[in-house]
Design an enzyme around this catalytic site. Structure first.
Site, PDB file in Angstrom:
ATOM      1  N   GLU A 527       0.840  -1.214   0.000  1.00  0.00           N
ATOM      2  CA  GLU A 527       0.000   0.000   0.000  1.00  0.00           C
ATOM      3  C   GLU A 527       0.868   1.254   0.000  1.00  0.00           C
ATOM      4  O   GLU A 527       0.579   2.222  -0.697  1.00  0.00           O
ATOM      5  CB  GLU A 527      -0.964   0.007   1.183  1.00  0.00           C
ATOM      6  CG  GLU A 527      -1.965  -1.146   1.208  1.00  0.00           C
ATOM      7  CD  GLU A 527      -2.716  -1.359  -0.103  1.00  0.00           C
ATOM      8  OE1 GLU A 527      -2.790  -0.426  -0.919  1.00  0.00           O
ATOM      9  OE2 GLU A 527      -3.211  -2.488  -0.318  1.00  0.00           O
ATOM     10  N   ASP A 591       3.647  -4.674  -5.393  1.00  0.00           N
ATOM     11  CA  ASP A 591       4.060  -5.990  -4.871  1.00  0.00           C
ATOM     12  C   ASP A 591       5.580  -6.051  -4.709  1.00  0.00           C
ATOM     13  O   ASP A 591       6.087  -6.490  -3.675  1.00  0.00           O
ATOM     14  CB  ASP A 591       3.630  -7.109  -5.838  1.00  0.00           C
ATOM     15  CG  ASP A 591       2.163  -7.491  -5.673  1.00  0.00           C
ATOM     16  OD1 ASP A 591       1.550  -7.108  -4.650  1.00  0.00           O
ATOM     17  OD2 ASP A 591       1.619  -8.181  -6.564  1.00  0.00           O
TER      18      ASP A 591
HETATM   19 ZN   LIG Z   1      -2.608  -2.671  -4.701  1.00  0.00          ZN
END
Ligand SMILES: [Zn+2]
Length: 690
Positions: A527, A591
């Site tokens: 995030e 990621d």
């Molecule tokens: Zn995301």
């Protein structure tokens, strides 16, 4: 108009400013999975020890998952995250049954959630009502005498959640995040997004055929004779195809500059004169506005042409379809519900069976009354110790990013100063909001499932519209506390982790720190990295769309992200469908950055605690456990139909690539598992952005 990037319905909205971590939790829920519960942090049972982690780490970390937990018939996919969703549904179910049991001692919120749930479960009353609740709106469509009456009807449709032709709402102004403004966006399609109307190939053609058949079946259920239903379905498809033709594609919608065009009301009127925009705005009930964001002007130019060239009867047919299509099947008679599921669930997602009704009603209550339900949920399920521990991890991840920025060899000192300024301005929101939403004005009746659903939508839409022209409430949440997901909002510059995701195996107080950093640490890092992906990097610390990069640094950043576009774009998913490297770029960057930040934070934590990184526990070193934790967060399996849908509409890469695509970019992974350079998980050339 903030939507999470997950929901299929949300994908026709261009103003998706929330970026989520997960690809689970959005689709349909489970039924036969009654007995599953939360997995432990590190689950050795899931590991396929016959696989080579250096060749296929996803298979190694998760190879046994599908044998132990095959996809239930009422799911399109099933994985680690889905199990948390299943667990949450059981917990919420018990709460709702208790609240539904009634009694004079219920609080106002308990009355609302209990009666909402009870009405939803009352299929006898719902079937008996039939289409009666929809009749006033159907009459209104039938009574249209002239296209000039459309703006009032479309305004009413907006309030009840029917986005025929367009959608209207509010957003934070991209270029002045202190302002909340009106926004009008493209909408009105029944297929998941524009390319579904044009893509070639057998699968795409079959989907279009099935969609037209679905429209015809629904119209027949509404009482149309077969031949007329077939004709009407064709003309609806033709009109929607016209709308799709002028719509912005899903990948371009990720570029904030392509969906931001502030216009005066007068200019919008000039752009699309066949619609009386003042009438529309007055009737929708928005506070007076002089200007608004017309996300994609070409769409409204095209819509104007379509309104002119389409005869009133076809428009009426389309409006009937949009009305019925936008109403959730759960508040409709069984035949309608089943027909909608057959297309969107069975055919589009490959899910063989509808979910159990109680699960759908739990979900519906959460959608309508998320913070009333969430308040009860948090008191019972989310101890302060979990909030403290996960907040501490977030702080550690933010320190890791601070350190990461300082050591980047490609970024100039000037841009680094700006990047750090943005990083330090990120707001951390953990678990649940500080101030709960007030539902006192929302009427919930125990015997009126349809009315409850419609009042809840109107309540929410008015709440959103009421923000226009007012200061921003930075404490607001875009997800309910039980949600198993997380998001970054570039206009707010905040990272949000609902209580629902802060439980095992993502955060497991009984698991090793290594496992927790691999699981929830990587999601927290994900995030945070969204604030610095190809989309997020265009916003500053205050949430304004403004360029804080030197031109050279921006160029270097783009070269780095190009590497990921190519890497992921080569992953073949199902048949001829590949991962769309551009659509998934933001998520892939998050990621990759997320795991690196979690890794740095984990090493700092281990050093602080004096953890011996060579000491194996349960057969694995702490660093191996960290990577296993990361991999096992994504265990699971997805049906081929759902996979195709995902790669064509969802900005998240399929689960195996979220694991393998990431670890092959982490030299530290290869070293931890003794891989050799040149093996698939340790390629010579790896990509790195953050
Ligand atoms: Zn995301």
């Amino acid at each position: 108009m903030k939507r999470c990037a997950m929901e299929i319905a949300a994908l026709t909205f261009a103003t998706m400013t929330l970026v989520c971590a997960m690809a689970f939790g959005q689709t349909s829920g489970g039924n036969s999975a009654e007995n599953y519960d939360l997995l432990p942090g590190l689950d050795k049972q899931l590991i396929d020890t016959t696989a080579n982690p250096c060749v296929d780490f996803f298979q190694y970390a998760c190879g046994n998952f599908s044998k132990l937990y095959p996809i239930p018939n009422d799911r399109a996919s099933f994985g680690t995250g889905t199990m948390i969703v299943e667990h949450g549904e059981k917990v919420l179910h018990a709460m709702l049954q208790k609240a539904a049991a009634g009694g004079a001692s219920r609080t106002a919120n308990e009355q609302k959630i209990g009666d909402y749930y009870a009405a939803c479960m009352d299929t006898e009353a719902i079937n008996q009502e039939g289409l009666k609740p929809l009749q006033p709106d159907l009459d209104r469509i039938a009574g249209l005498k002239d296209k000039s009456e459309l703006p009032s009807l479309l305004a009413h449709f907006q309030l009840i959640g029917v986005n025929a032709f367009l959608s209207f709402g509010e957003q934070q102004d991209f270029k002045d995040a202190t302002k909340q403004i009106a926004v009008v966006d493209q909408a009105g399609l029944g297929l998941p997004e524009r390319d579904y109307y044009f893509r070639s190939g057998d699968a795409a053609e079959q989907t279009r055929k099935q969609y037209v058949q679905h429209i015809a079946n629904t119209l027949k259920l509404m009482g149309e004779p077969e031949s007329q239903a077939a004709r009407d379905a064709q003309s609806i498809m033709q009109l929607e195809t016209g709308l799709a033709k002028v719509s912005l594609d899903i990948t371009s919608q990720r570029d904030p500059n392509k969906i931001y065009h502030i216009m005066s009301l007068a200019d919008l009127q000039k752009l699309a004169p066949n619609m009386d925009w003042s009438r529309f705005l007055t009737d929708v009930g928005t506070p007076p506005v002089k200007e608004l964001n017309v996300t994609y002007p070409d769409f409204f130019k095209g819509l104007n042409g379509l309104l002119e060239s389409t005869d009133l009867n076809t428009i009426k047919t389309y409006l009937r379809w949009q009305l019925i299509q936008a109403t959730p099947g759960i508040v409709f008679p069984k035949a309608f519900d089943e027909e909608a599921f057959d297309f969107y669930g069975r055919k589009l997602s490959g899910q063989p069976e509808q979910r159990a009704r109680w699960k759908r009603c739990v979900e519906a209550t959460d959608t309508a009354l998320g913070e009333a339900l969430g308040q009860v949920y948090v008191a019972q399920e989310f101890p302060p110790s979990s909030k403290e521990a996960t907040l501490q991890m977030v702080k550690d991840i933010e320190s890791a990013m601070d350190q990461d920025i300082a050591t980047l060899d490609w970024m100039s000192p000037e841009t680094k100063v700006q990047a750090k300024e943005k990083l330090h301005a990120v707001a951390d929101k953990i678990g649940y909001p500080d101030h709960w939403r007030d539902y006192s004005k929302l009427v919930v009746e125990r015997d009126d499932a349809f009315g409850n659903q419609q009042r809840a939508i109107i309540f929410e839409n008015l709440r959103q519209l009421d923000k226009i022209g007012k200061p921003v409430d930075r404490g607001e949440w875009g997800m309910s506390p039980p949600t198993v997901n997380a998001y970054y909002d570039p206009s707010m510059n905040d990272i949000n982790f609902p209580a629902g995701i802060l439980q095992p195996p993502m955060y497991d107080p009984k698991a090793s720190d290594a496992s927790n950093y691999g699981h929830i640490g990587a999601i927290e890092g994900h995030e945070l990295t969204h604030g610095f992906d190809d989309e997020g990097r265009q916003f500053d610390g205050q949430g304004n769309l403004t360029d804080w990069w030197t031109p050279e640094d921006a160029k270097k950043f783009e070269a780095k992200t190009d590497c990921e576009v190519k890497e992921y774009g080569n992953f073949v998913v199902v048949g001829d469908a590949k991962v769309n490297g551009k659509l998934t770029l933001g998520e892939n960057t998050a990621d990759n950055g997320g795991i690196r930040l979690a890794y740095i934070a984990f090493l700092a934590d281990a050093k602080r605690k004096g953890i011996d990184l060579n000491q194996k526990q349960e057969g694995y070193t702490p660093i191996q456990q960290f990577f296993l934790g990361y991999g096992q967060a994504w265990c699971g399996d997805t049906r081929p139909e759902q996979l195709r849908l995902q790669v064509q509409t969802n900005p998240h890469s399929p689960r195996q690539f979220r694991v393998n695509g990431v670890v092959q970019n982490m030299r530290e992974f290869g070293e931890a598992f003794g891989c050799k350079i040149g093996q698939p998980m340790m390629p010579e050339n790896a990509c790195r952005v953050w």
